[in-house]
Design a protein around this motif. Structure first.
Motif, short mmCIF file in Angstrom:
data_model
loop_
_atom_site.label_atom_id
_atom_site.label_comp_id
_atom_site.label_asym_id
_atom_site.label_seq_id
_atom_site.Cartn_x
_atom_site.Cartn_y
_atom_site.Cartn_z
N LEU A 9 10.49 8.02 -7.88
CA LEU A 9 10.85 6.76 -8.34
C LEU A 9 10.63 6.41 -9.70
CD1 LEU A 9 8.75 5.12 -5.26
CD2 LEU A 9 11.24 5.42 -5.29
N ILE A 10 11.64 5.44 -10.09
CA ILE A 10 11.75 4.94 -11.42
C ILE A 10 10.43 4.31 -12.03
CG2 ILE A 10 13.00 3.70 -13.02
CD1 ILE A 10 15.61 4.34 -11.54
N THR A 11 10.12 3.33 -10.99
CA THR A 11 8.86 2.50 -11.56
C THR A 11 7.65 3.27 -11.44
OG1 THR A 11 9.91 0.57 -10.28
CG2 THR A 11 7.55 0.47 -10.67
N VAL A 53 3.42 3.52 -11.66
CA VAL A 53 1.99 2.81 -11.12
C VAL A 53 1.85 1.65 -12.03
CG1 VAL A 53 -0.15 2.92 -10.33
CG2 VAL A 53 1.33 4.73 -9.67
N GLU A 54 1.67 1.89 -13.38
CA GLU A 54 1.25 0.80 -14.36
C GLU A 54 2.10 -0.13 -14.37
OE1 GLU A 54 0.97 4.53 -14.62
OE2 GLU A 54 2.55 4.34 -16.26
N GLU A 55 3.41 -0.13 -14.12
CA GLU A 55 4.35 -1.08 -14.03
C GLU A 55 4.47 -1.93 -12.86
OE1 GLU A 55 8.20 0.81 -16.80
OE2 GLU A 55 7.72 1.59 -14.82
N PHE A 56 3.99 -1.26 -11.81
CA PHE A 56 4.19 -2.17 -10.39
C PHE A 56 3.00 -3.05 -10.45
CE2 PHE A 56 3.32 -2.71 -6.10
CZ PHE A 56 4.78 -2.91 -5.67
N GLN A 57 3.67 -4.48 -10.41
CA GLN A 57 2.62 -5.67 -10.45
C GLN A 57 2.59 -6.26 -9.20
OE1 GLN A 57 0.37 -5.96 -12.97
NE2 GLN A 57 1.02 -3.84 -13.71
N GLN A 58 3.46 -6.21 -8.21
CA GLN A 58 3.65 -6.93 -7.20
C GLN A 58 2.49 -7.43 -6.41
OE1 GLN A 58 5.55 -9.31 -5.92
NE2 GLN A 58 7.19 -8.18 -4.91
N THR A 59 2.20 -8.63 -5.88
CA THR A 59 1.02 -9.26 -5.35
C THR A 59 1.42 -9.24 -3.69
OG1 THR A 59 1.88 -11.57 -5.37
CG2 THR A 59 0.18 -10.58 -7.24
N ILE A 60 0.55 -9.67 -2.84
CA ILE A 60 0.82 -9.78 -1.62
C ILE A 60 1.62 -11.15 -1.21
CG2 ILE A 60 -0.18 -10.29 0.84
CD1 ILE A 60 -2.45 -8.40 -0.05
N ILE A 113 16.84 9.57 -16.42
CA ILE A 113 15.37 9.47 -16.10
C ILE A 113 14.67 10.23 -16.99
CG2 ILE A 113 13.52 9.47 -14.44
CD1 ILE A 113 16.57 9.25 -12.60
N LYS A 114 13.53 9.64 -17.76
CA LYS A 114 12.84 10.65 -18.96
C LYS A 114 11.42 10.28 -18.28
CE LYS A 114 11.58 10.77 -24.00
NZ LYS A 114 11.85 10.18 -24.99
N LEU A 115 11.12 11.51 -17.76
CA LEU A 115 9.76 11.73 -17.34
C LEU A 115 8.61 11.74 -18.31
CD1 LEU A 115 10.49 14.24 -14.27
CD2 LEU A 115 10.50 11.63 -14.21
N HIS A 116 8.85 12.68 -19.23
CA HIS A 116 7.84 12.91 -20.46
C HIS A 116 8.72 13.39 -21.78
CE1 HIS A 116 5.11 13.34 -17.15
NE2 HIS A 116 5.77 14.22 -16.56
N ASP A 117 8.09 13.53 -22.84
CA ASP A 117 8.92 13.81 -23.92
C ASP A 117 9.61 15.41 -23.50
OD1 ASP A 117 7.87 12.07 -25.32
OD2 ASP A 117 6.33 12.94 -26.31
N ASN A 118 11.00 15.07 -23.92
CA ASN A 118 11.94 16.22 -23.56
C ASN A 118 12.32 16.61 -22.18
OD1 ASN A 118 12.69 16.21 -26.45
ND2 ASN A 118 10.77 17.37 -26.90
N GLU A 119 11.73 15.74 -21.40
CA GLU A 119 12.05 16.19 -19.93
C GLU A 119 12.89 15.11 -19.20
OE1 GLU A 119 9.62 17.41 -15.68
OE2 GLU A 119 8.53 16.87 -17.67
N TYR A 120 14.10 15.19 -18.59
CA TYR A 120 14.95 14.33 -18.40
C TYR A 120 15.40 14.85 -17.12
CZ TYR A 120 15.03 12.78 -23.12
OH TYR A 120 14.57 12.24 -24.45
N GLU A 163 0.91 -1.29 -0.05
CA GLU A 163 -0.04 -0.06 0.02
C GLU A 163 0.78 1.19 -0.02
OE1 GLU A 163 -2.97 -0.14 3.18
OE2 GLU A 163 -3.15 -2.20 2.62
N ILE A 164 1.78 1.46 0.87
CA ILE A 164 3.00 2.56 0.94
C ILE A 164 3.39 2.65 -0.39
CG2 ILE A 164 4.82 3.22 2.06
CD1 ILE A 164 3.94 1.97 4.52
N GLN A 165 3.91 1.73 -1.13
CA GLN A 165 4.70 1.76 -2.26
C GLN A 165 3.92 2.17 -3.41
OE1 GLN A 165 7.09 -1.91 -3.23
NE2 GLN A 165 8.22 -1.05 -5.02
#
Length: 173
Positions: free
Chosen positions: A32-34, A36-43, A154-161, A20-22
């Protein structure tokens, strides 16, 4: 304030709250690099991950409690290669509403003390977003030194590093 904060080693039963915290910290999308869409960890996966970390004498996880509520955690991991086994990296996350209360500082003190007493670990390392100025200031205050940067890593958005700032602290020489 620090008397209301406790730090302890994680246990399997912490898995759901840690997730939940993560997820909450990932949703901020700031430091954080990861994503939300990429995070798939289960309990169950988190429980196995906790077990694996705690079973390895070169790794650990600490939980931060504020008035008995889990509000953050720090994970330390060490490479399995012989020539790197004296090193380790950590990742830390604290819920936004509990930042600035000394929780990160206590987690860092705990991992530094743990590493100083661990016969295998000599160097603690981390990577931090160059935009995370509060974290960088805390790491420097705790004796960490910048050893380099991965420019535009780290690329946040187009042309934003942003840069990934690499920091370390020697605990044994």
């Amino acid at each position: 304030m620090e008397q209301q904060i406790k730090v302890r080693v994680a246990v399997e039963e912490d898995a759901a709250t840690m997730l939940e915290i993560q997820k909450e910290v990932l949703a901020e999308e700031d430091f954080l690099i990861t994503t939300v869409e990429e995070f798939q960890q289960t309990i169950d996966g988190q429980k196995e991950w906790i077990q694996a970390k705690l079973a390895n004498e070169r790794e650990t996880i600490f939980i931060a409690l504020y008035e008995e509520k889990m509000v953050g955690w720090l994970m330390f991991q060490s490479p399995h290669r012989k020539r790197l086994a004296h090193t380790g990296t950590f990742g830390m996350m604290v819920l936004k509403e509990y930042r600035g209360l000394g929780i990160g500082k206590l987690l860092l003190e705990k991992i530094i003390m743990w590493a100083e007493h661990n016969p295998y670990i000599e160097k603690i390392s981390l990577g931090v977003f160059s935009t995370n100025e509060r974290a960088i200031a805390l790491y420097k205050k705790m004796g960490f030194v910048e050893e380099g940067r991965k420019i535009n890593e780290i690329k946040l958005h187009d042309n934003e590093y942003i840069d990934d700032v690499l920091m370390y602290k020697m605990v044994h020489k």
